[in-house]
Design a protein around this motif. Structure first.
Motif, short mmCIF file in Angstrom:
data_model
loop_
_atom_site.label_atom_id
_atom_site.label_comp_id
_atom_site.label_asym_id
_atom_site.label_seq_id
_atom_site.Cartn_x
_atom_site.Cartn_y
_atom_site.Cartn_z
N LEU A 88 0.85 -1.18 0.00
CA LEU A 88 0.00 0.00 0.00
C LEU A 88 0.89 1.24 0.00
CD1 LEU A 88 -1.66 -2.37 1.49
CD2 LEU A 88 -3.10 -0.53 2.31
N ALA A 89 0.49 2.25 -0.76
CA ALA A 89 1.30 3.47 -0.87
C ALA A 89 0.40 4.69 -0.77
CB ALA A 89 2.06 3.48 -2.19
N TYR A 95 -5.15 5.22 9.82
CA TYR A 95 -4.69 5.60 11.14
C TYR A 95 -3.81 6.84 10.98
CZ TYR A 95 -6.11 1.34 13.64
OH TYR A 95 -6.84 0.34 14.24
N ARG A 96 -3.50 7.49 12.08
CA ARG A 96 -2.57 8.61 12.06
C ARG A 96 -1.73 8.62 13.33
NH1 ARG A 96 -6.85 13.68 12.71
NH2 ARG A 96 -7.35 13.33 14.92
N THR A 124 -2.71 17.31 12.55
CA THR A 124 -1.35 17.13 12.06
C THR A 124 -0.81 15.77 12.46
OG1 THR A 124 -0.83 19.49 12.08
CG2 THR A 124 1.03 17.97 12.29
N GLY A 125 -0.14 15.11 11.50
CA GLY A 125 0.47 13.82 11.80
C GLY A 125 0.77 13.06 10.52
N VAL A 126 1.35 11.90 10.71
CA VAL A 126 1.58 10.99 9.58
C VAL A 126 0.36 10.09 9.45
CG1 VAL A 126 3.03 9.18 8.61
CG2 VAL A 126 4.07 11.05 9.92
N TYR A 127 -0.22 10.05 8.29
CA TYR A 127 -1.42 9.26 8.02
C TYR A 127 -1.05 7.98 7.30
CZ TYR A 127 -4.49 12.99 9.57
OH TYR A 127 -5.16 13.91 10.34
N TYR A 128 -1.50 6.87 7.86
CA TYR A 128 -1.21 5.54 7.31
C TYR A 128 -2.50 4.88 6.85
CZ TYR A 128 3.07 6.09 10.10
OH TYR A 128 4.25 6.53 10.64
N CYS A 129 -2.50 4.35 5.64
CA CYS A 129 -3.65 3.55 5.22
C CYS A 129 -3.37 2.08 5.55
CB CYS A 129 -3.94 3.72 3.74
SG CYS A 129 -2.69 3.07 2.62
N GLU A 156 3.51 3.16 4.16
CA GLU A 156 4.62 3.85 4.83
C GLU A 156 4.19 5.18 5.44
OE1 GLU A 156 6.95 0.82 4.57
OE2 GLU A 156 7.80 2.70 5.27
N GLY A 157 3.06 5.71 5.02
CA GLY A 157 2.55 6.95 5.60
C GLY A 157 2.80 8.17 4.74
N THR A 158 1.97 9.19 4.95
CA THR A 158 2.14 10.49 4.30
C THR A 158 1.88 11.57 5.35
OG1 THR A 158 1.48 11.86 2.41
CG2 THR A 158 -0.27 10.62 3.48
N LEU A 159 2.71 12.60 5.35
CA LEU A 159 2.66 13.62 6.39
C LEU A 159 1.66 14.71 6.05
CD1 LEU A 159 3.77 14.91 8.99
CD2 LEU A 159 5.54 15.99 7.58
#
Length: 114
Positions: A4-5, A37-38, A89-94, A106-109
Motif C-alpha cells: 500500500l502506498a 490511522y494517524r 497534524t500527523g503521519v497518516y497511514y492507510c 509507509e505513511g504520508t505527512l
C-alpha cells in the motif's frame, strides 16, 4: 505480496481541505476492510476511519469532517479531509485487511498550520 502506498499529504492552513490517496498493489487484490490511522508527533498511532462491506466507522474527533471511500476499479482508497485543525497534524497511514492481518503503508505527512 500486497503493498500500500499513500500520497496527497502536505501543508494546509486551518479550515482547509486535503484528499489523501492509498494505492494498492497488485490492483487485482480485494478486501472487505480498508481504512486510516494517524500518528501525531510524540503520540501513539490512533484510529481515524474504516470503510468495510458492513459500513463505515470514524473516530469521534473526525466525524462530520473526514470521509473515506474506495474506487474499486482502480483499487484506491481515499480520505477526504475538510475543516482541518492543527490537531489533525500527523503521519497518516492507510491499511487493508489481507490474509487475516492488517497491512499498512509507509505513511504520508499532513501538517495543519497557519
Amino acid at each position: 505480496q500486497v503493498q500500500l502506498a499513500e500520497s496527497g499529504g502536505g501543508l494546509v492552513r486551518p479550515g482547509g481541505s486535503l484528499r489523501l490517496s492509498c494505492s494498492v498493489s497488485p490492483r487485482t487484490i480485494s478486501t472487505t476492510t480498508m481504512g486510516w490511522y494517524r500518528q501525531a508527533p510524540g503520540n501513539q498511532r490512533e484510529f481515524v476511519a474504516r470503510t468495510a462491506n458492513w459500513g463505515d466507522e470514524y473516530a469521534d474527533s473526525v466525524k462530520g469532517r473526514f470521509s473515506a471511500s474506495i474506487d474499486s476499479g482502480q483499487n484506491v482508497l481515499f480520505l477526504q479531509m475538510t475543516s482541518l485543525r492543527p490537531d489533525d497534524t500527523g503521519v497518516y497511514y492507510c491499511f487493508g485487511h489481507y490474509f487475516g492481518k492488517d497491512i499498512f503503508g509507509e505513511g504520508t505527512l499532513v501538517t495543519v498550520s497557519p
